[in-house]
Design an enzyme around this catalytic site. Structure first.
Site, short mmCIF file in Angstrom:
data_model
loop_
_atom_site.label_atom_id
_atom_site.label_comp_id
_atom_site.label_asym_id
_atom_site.label_seq_id
_atom_site.Cartn_x
_atom_site.Cartn_y
_atom_site.Cartn_z
N SER A 226 19.99 25.90 7.61
CA SER A 226 19.36 24.96 8.67
C SER A 226 19.97 25.60 10.05
CB SER A 226 21.02 23.68 8.04
OG SER A 226 19.78 22.58 8.74
N ASP B 141 15.25 15.06 2.24
CA ASP B 141 16.06 15.43 3.30
C ASP B 141 15.93 14.73 4.78
OD1 ASP B 141 17.46 17.29 5.73
OD2 ASP B 141 16.61 19.51 4.84
N HIS C 73 19.94 17.25 2.24
CA HIS C 73 19.83 18.70 3.04
C HIS C 73 21.36 19.14 2.66
CE1 HIS C 73 19.71 21.28 6.86
NE2 HIS C 73 20.32 20.74 7.48
#
Ligand SMILES: N[C@@H](CCC(=O)N[C@@H](CSC=O)C(=O)NCC(=O)O)C(=O)O
Length: 278
Positions: A147, A223, A256
């Site tokens: 991320s 996600d 995620h």
């Protein structure tokens, strides 16, 4: 360096340290996994940059990388995601800016510029510190992350094409100049001049610098941040236009979280091992 904790793990050990950082003008923390082969000589190093709200512990607790790192003989290094307790007003107010959200850049805007220099910390100060204290091979470094940290890994590699042998990412922010997280962070850390942001956006950097090795990215299709924040298609388009080799793998149903990351961790470690061992 102060040893904060030590845990035996797959016949090696996870250590956590705190040390004074010149780059960040503050104490910094990092975690390191030393596989059993570390007692026998220099080993390759794989840096992992974690995402928003994470610490130096998150990857080493949740990533599931140590078993294979022990087999492959790779040292894992996980820095914290920002300086902390610097005294800057508002540092702890937001989860996506300030503490836990250093974005792996060198801030140029007051009051952040004094301490928020994670890029210099990760690419220069920390490797030098590791070389002093651990059996690391300075010629064999690779980097990956998740991320915010997946984007940070891309930036570190693209700005230093000769320093890292390979780079990969789990669900990276693909183009922070076009993401609310990125716009907020860059406004705060870099100021209002968007032209200065380009030096810290992987989709801009890849147009200037291409890497010899292909980039590996895994992205879950479930996600919740995919469409509003991550936008891997923008990084993919920039790679296509610049000729950078990229393997972007969309993984159906994955979100995620570290359930996603740990599911593909072994493939990322083997990807890096192929370059680190060469
Ligand atoms: N607080 C947020 C969620 C924060 C979050 O999901 N952080 C991710 C990284 S996001 C990008 O950098 C993370 O890795 N968290 C740690 C974990 O253990 O999952 C919200 O309210 O949505």
């Amino acid at each position: 360096m102060e040893l904060l904790a030590e845990h035996q793990c797959f016949d090696g050990a996870v250590h956590y340290y705190r040390h004074p950082s010149k780059a960040c003008d503050a104490p910094m923390r990092f975690g390191i996994y030393l596989p059993p082969q570390a007692s026998q000589g220099p080993l390759p190093v794989l840096y992992y940059l974690a995402g928003l709200t994470c610490t130096e512990e998150t990857f080493l607790i949740k990533g599931g990388a140590q078993r294979l790192a022990a087999e492959l003989g790779i040292i894992l290094v996980a820095p914290d995601t920002s300086p902390r307790d610097t005294g800057i007003a508002g540092e702890d107010t937001d989860w996506d800016f300030g503490s836990g959200a250093g974005f792996y850049l060198d801030a140029s805007e007051a009051p952040w510029a004094q301490h928020y220099r994670m890029y210099s910390y990760v690419t220069a100060e920390l490797p030098a510190l590791l070389a002093e204290h651990f059996p690391v091979d300075p010629q064999r470094h690779s980097i990956f992350g998740h991320s915010m940290g997946g984007h940070g890994a891309l930036v570190c590699a693209l700005k230093n094409p000769d320093r890292y042998r390979s780079v990969s990412a789990f669900a990276p922010i693909g183009a922070p100049m076009q993401s609310p997280w990125g716009e907020k962070a860059f406004s705060g850390y870099l100021g209002a001049d968007r032209a200065s942001w380009r030096a810290w956006d992987a989709s801009e950097l890849v147009r200037e610098h291409q890497l010899a090795s292909p980039i590996l990215i895994d992205q879950g299709t479930a996600d919740k941040f995919l469409h509003a924040q991550l936008k891997p298609e923008l990084f993919e388009a920039a790679c296509r236009e610049s000729g950078q080799r990229l393997e972007l793998r969309l993984q159906p149903g994955y979100d995620h979280s570290y359930y996603f990351i740990s599911s593909f961790m072994a493939e990322h470690l083997r990807f890096h091992a192929a370059y680190l061992k060469a």
